[in-house]
Design a protein around this motif. Sequence first.
Motif, PDB file in Angstrom:
ATOM      1  N   LYS A 256      72.369  27.774   2.620  1.00  0.00           N
ATOM      2  CA  LYS A 256      72.586  29.218   2.560  1.00  0.00           C
ATOM      3  C   LYS A 256      72.107  29.917   3.831  1.00  0.00           C
ATOM      4  O   LYS A 256      72.763  30.842   4.328  1.00  0.00           O
ATOM      5  N   THR A 257      70.977  29.482   4.348  1.00  0.00           N
ATOM      6  CA  THR A 257      70.451  30.083   5.579  1.00  0.00           C
ATOM      7  C   THR A 257      71.367  29.780   6.751  1.00  0.00           C
ATOM      8  O   THR A 257      71.685  30.663   7.559  1.00  0.00           O
ATOM      9  N   LEU A 258      71.823  28.533   6.827  1.00  0.00           N
ATOM     10  CA  LEU A 258      72.714  28.128   7.916  1.00  0.00           C
ATOM     11  C   LEU A 258      74.033  28.899   7.856  1.00  0.00           C
ATOM     12  O   LEU A 258      74.560  29.337   8.888  1.00  0.00           O
ATOM     13  N   LYS A 259      74.559  29.080   6.662  1.00  0.00           N
ATOM     14  CA  LYS A 259      75.845  29.757   6.486  1.00  0.00           C
ATOM     15  C   LYS A 259      75.765  31.235   6.839  1.00  0.00           C
ATOM     16  O   LYS A 259      76.685  31.778   7.469  1.00  0.00           O
ATOM     17  N   THR A 260      74.697  31.902   6.435  1.00  0.00           N
ATOM     18  CA  THR A 260      74.598  33.349   6.643  1.00  0.00           C
ATOM     19  C   THR A 260      73.921  33.754   7.955  1.00  0.00           C
ATOM     20  O   THR A 260      74.271  34.772   8.546  1.00  0.00           O
ATOM     21  N   GLU A 261      72.954  32.962   8.401  1.00  0.00           N
ATOM     22  CA  GLU A 261      72.167  33.361   9.569  1.00  0.00           C
ATOM     23  C   GLU A 261      72.342  32.457  10.777  1.00  0.00           C
ATOM     24  O   GLU A 261      71.884  32.784  11.878  1.00  0.00           O
ATOM     25  N   GLY A 262      73.009  31.321  10.569  1.00  0.00           N
ATOM     26  CA  GLY A 262      73.201  30.392  11.674  1.00  0.00           C
ATOM     27  C   GLY A 262      71.934  29.610  11.988  1.00  0.00           C
ATOM     28  O   GLY A 262      70.901  29.786  11.339  1.00  0.00           O
ATOM     29  N   VAL A 263      72.006  28.771  13.011  1.00  0.00           N
ATOM     30  CA  VAL A 263      70.879  27.917  13.391  1.00  0.00           C
ATOM     31  C   VAL A 263      69.648  28.750  13.747  1.00  0.00           C
ATOM     32  O   VAL A 263      68.511  28.382  13.412  1.00  0.00           O
ATOM     33  N   TRP A 264      69.860  29.892  14.416  1.00  0.00           N
ATOM     34  CA  TRP A 264      68.716  30.700  14.837  1.00  0.00           C
ATOM     35  C   TRP A 264      67.953  31.286  13.668  1.00  0.00           C
ATOM     36  O   TRP A 264      66.798  31.729  13.829  1.00  0.00           O
ATOM     37  N   GLY A 265      68.553  31.302  12.492  1.00  0.00           N
ATOM     38  CA  GLY A 265      67.841  31.784  11.312  1.00  0.00           C
ATOM     39  C   GLY A 265      66.623  30.930  10.999  1.00  0.00           C
ATOM     40  O   GLY A 265      65.644  31.411  10.408  1.00  0.00           O
ATOM     41  N   PHE A 266      66.675  29.658  11.415  1.00  0.00           N
ATOM     42  CA  PHE A 266      65.551  28.745  11.166  1.00  0.00           C
ATOM     43  C   PHE A 266      64.420  28.934  12.177  1.00  0.00           C
ATOM     44  O   PHE A 266      63.372  28.306  12.058  1.00  0.00           O
ATOM     45  N   TYR A 267      64.673  29.778  13.181  1.00  0.00           N
ATOM     46  CA  TYR A 267      63.649  29.995  14.210  1.00  0.00           C
ATOM     47  C   TYR A 267      63.156  31.435  14.233  1.00  0.00           C
ATOM     48  O   TYR A 267      62.563  31.872  15.211  1.00  0.00           O
ATOM     49  N   LYS A 268      63.400  32.151  13.132  1.00  0.00           N
ATOM     50  CA  LYS A 268      62.852  33.501  13.034  1.00  0.00           C
ATOM     51  C   LYS A 268      61.324  33.416  13.023  1.00  0.00           C
ATOM     52  O   LYS A 268      60.740  32.592  12.333  1.00  0.00           O
ATOM     53  N   GLY A 269      60.716  34.282  13.807  1.00  0.00           N
ATOM     54  CA  GLY A 269      59.256  34.298  13.863  1.00  0.00           C
ATOM     55  C   GLY A 269      58.671  33.181  14.707  1.00  0.00           C
ATOM     56  O   GLY A 269      57.469  32.915  14.622  1.00  0.00           O
ATOM     57  N   TRP A 270      59.504  32.538  15.567  1.00  0.00           N
ATOM     58  CA  TRP A 270      59.004  31.414  16.373  1.00  0.00           C
ATOM     59  C   TRP A 270      57.829  31.838  17.244  1.00  0.00           C
ATOM     60  O   TRP A 270      56.826  31.128  17.346  1.00  0.00           O
ATOM     61  N   THR A 271      57.962  32.997  17.888  1.00  0.00           N
ATOM     62  CA  THR A 271      56.892  33.468  18.770  1.00  0.00           C
ATOM     63  C   THR A 271      55.594  33.653  17.998  1.00  0.00           C
ATOM     64  O   THR A 271      54.518  33.269  18.469  1.00  0.00           O
ATOM     65  N   ALA A 272      55.714  34.232  16.801  1.00  0.00           N
ATOM     66  CA  ALA A 272      54.518  34.438  15.967  1.00  0.00           C
ATOM     67  C   ALA A 272      53.921  33.103  15.542  1.00  0.00           C
ATOM     68  O   ALA A 272      52.700  32.951  15.461  1.00  0.00           O
ATOM     69  N   ILE A 273      54.797  32.125  15.269  1.00  0.00           N
ATOM     70  CA  ILE A 273      54.309  30.798  14.893  1.00  0.00           C
ATOM     71  C   ILE A 273      53.482  30.210  16.030  1.00  0.00           C
ATOM     72  O   ILE A 273      52.374  29.705  15.839  1.00  0.00           O
ATOM     73  N   TYR A 274      54.033  30.300  17.269  1.00  0.00           N
ATOM     74  CA  TYR A 274      53.309  29.722  18.408  1.00  0.00           C
ATOM     75  C   TYR A 274      52.019  30.475  18.701  1.00  0.00           C
ATOM     76  O   TYR A 274      50.973  29.870  18.953  1.00  0.00           O
ATOM     77  N   LEU A 275      52.100  31.828  18.680  1.00  0.00           N
ATOM     78  CA  LEU A 275      50.911  32.626  18.962  1.00  0.00           C
ATOM     79  C   LEU A 275      49.849  32.454  17.884  1.00  0.00           C
ATOM     80  O   LEU A 275      48.671  32.738  18.112  1.00  0.00           O
ATOM     81  N   ARG A 276      50.276  32.009  16.696  1.00  0.00           N
ATOM     82  CA  ARG A 276      49.307  31.675  15.659  1.00  0.00           C
ATOM     83  C   ARG A 276      48.788  30.260  15.857  1.00  0.00           C
ATOM     84  O   ARG A 276      47.583  30.017  15.868  1.00  0.00           O
ATOM     85  N   ILE A 277      49.706  29.314  16.031  1.00  0.00           N
ATOM     86  CA  ILE A 277      49.330  27.907  16.067  1.00  0.00           C
ATOM     87  C   ILE A 277      48.589  27.526  17.345  1.00  0.00           C
ATOM     88  O   ILE A 277      47.639  26.747  17.302  1.00  0.00           O
ATOM     89  N   GLY A 278      49.011  28.085  18.499  1.00  0.00           N
ATOM     90  CA  GLY A 278      48.351  27.745  19.756  1.00  0.00           C
ATOM     91  C   GLY A 278      46.861  28.051  19.714  1.00  0.00           C
ATOM     92  O   GLY A 278      46.022  27.139  19.796  1.00  0.00           O
ATOM     93  N   PRO A 279      46.485  29.337  19.555  1.00  0.00           N
ATOM     94  CA  PRO A 279      45.048  29.673  19.464  1.00  0.00           C
ATOM     95  C   PRO A 279      44.366  29.031  18.253  1.00  0.00           C
ATOM     96  O   PRO A 279      43.222  28.596  18.335  1.00  0.00           O
ATOM     97  N   HIS A 280      45.094  28.977  17.103  1.00  0.00           N
ATOM     98  CA  HIS A 280      44.503  28.376  15.900  1.00  0.00           C
ATOM     99  C   HIS A 280      44.180  26.904  16.156  1.00  0.00           C
ATOM    100  O   HIS A 280      43.097  26.432  15.797  1.00  0.00           O
ATOM    101  N   SER A 281      45.125  26.194  16.769  1.00  0.00           N
ATOM    102  CA  SER A 281      44.892  24.778  17.057  1.00  0.00           C
ATOM    103  C   SER A 281      43.722  24.606  18.008  1.00  0.00           C
ATOM    104  O   SER A 281      42.863  23.736  17.816  1.00  0.00           O
ATOM    105  N   PHE A 282      43.691  25.451  19.057  1.00  0.00           N
ATOM    106  CA  PHE A 282      42.603  25.343  20.036  1.00  0.00           C
ATOM    107  C   PHE A 282      41.251  25.578  19.361  1.00  0.00           C
ATOM    108  O   PHE A 282      40.325  24.779  19.487  1.00  0.00           O
ATOM    109  N   LEU A 283      41.146  26.696  18.623  1.00  0.00           N
ATOM    110  CA  LEU A 283      39.884  27.018  17.954  1.00  0.00           C
ATOM    111  C   LEU A 283      39.537  25.969  16.899  1.00  0.00           C
ATOM    112  O   LEU A 283      38.391  25.527  16.795  1.00  0.00           O
ATOM    113  N   ASN A 284      40.545  25.578  16.126  1.00  0.00           N
ATOM    114  CA  ASN A 284      40.341  24.593  15.067  1.00  0.00           C
ATOM    115  C   ASN A 284      39.832  23.278  15.655  1.00  0.00           C
ATOM    116  O   ASN A 284      38.829  22.702  15.199  1.00  0.00           O
ATOM    117  N   LEU A 285      40.537  22.804  16.684  1.00  0.00           N
ATOM    118  CA  LEU A 285      40.211  21.505  17.260  1.00  0.00           C
ATOM    119  C   LEU A 285      38.914  21.535  18.062  1.00  0.00           C
ATOM    120  O   LEU A 285      38.160  20.561  18.065  1.00  0.00           O
TER     121      LEU A 285
END
Length: 306
Positions: A256-285
């Motif tokens: 359903k996501t692929l049909k209505t939003e295309g491939v880029w629908g799976f990458y919504k919020g990518w920047t937020a994911i990285y800005l969360r995971i990058g610092p989170h990973s650094f601090l966590n590790l």
Amino acid sequence: MEFAIGAVAACGACFFSNPMDVLKTRMQLQGELKARGHYTLIYKNIIHAGIAVAKNDGILGLQKGLVPALGYQVVMNGIRFGLYQKILDSEIITRADGSVSTMGCIAAGAGVGVVGGFIGSPLYLVKTHLQSQAAESIAVGHQHKHQGFMPALWGIAKKEGIRGLWRGAVSSIPRVGVGSASQLFTYSKSKDWLEQYGFYARDSWQSTFFGAMASGLVIASCMSPFDVIATRIYNQGLDTQGRGLLYKGITDCILKTLKTEGVWGFYKGWTAIYLRIGPHSFLNLIFWDLLQSLYINYKTKSHTGR
């Protein structure tokens, strides 16, 4: 002790990364099952999203879902890092030269991630519900209207039974498996390479920083589609029969996501994911490495009687 160290390290990082998790969740739910240009763009980018949430939900709106998020970190990463450290200590995936086996690292990372993610799924479910709740003017996705962490947990269990607390758990398996494997593999191998080529010692903070930021980039790219799917399945409303209003399962959500939003629908919020995971990973590790070092020093002093 390895489990406690993993849990404490993850919680320390979570305090700083949770706001990005809130923004990531909102951006992933924005325009759900709608073609681009056919919905109001409430969150234009990560900066605009942060301002919109702070303005409409208050500054504390950026920390929505913090309690279940911390609980999830305790369960998920306590188990994940604890088990992974046990595997490293056993030297099952370690080569003769001391480096970590590529396939062994991937398999171990995925395995411990799946175990931790499944056990912590109820906390992730409530976290997602609370993070998506917003003022009407900026609301996206289904709004569950919970009054807090414990009321949400109790309400779900009362309405859907204990099994309801694990609703969506299957969708988290590929998410945490891919995320955990890519993080622990990239982090371990980056530290090996940095030491091998004479840049930084494996136990230096610089090695931890570059390893964490590199792993964050890989995680965000590999995990984003699975993260979008998990967020949407966890957050969807239910009909009177307890069935999802939008998706029957992972495959249905993907199609359903692929049909209505295309491939880029799976990458919504990518920047937020990285800005969360990058610092989170650094601090966590870096917290993990620091606590491991302190624990090892403590054991050494205890054994020597000093």
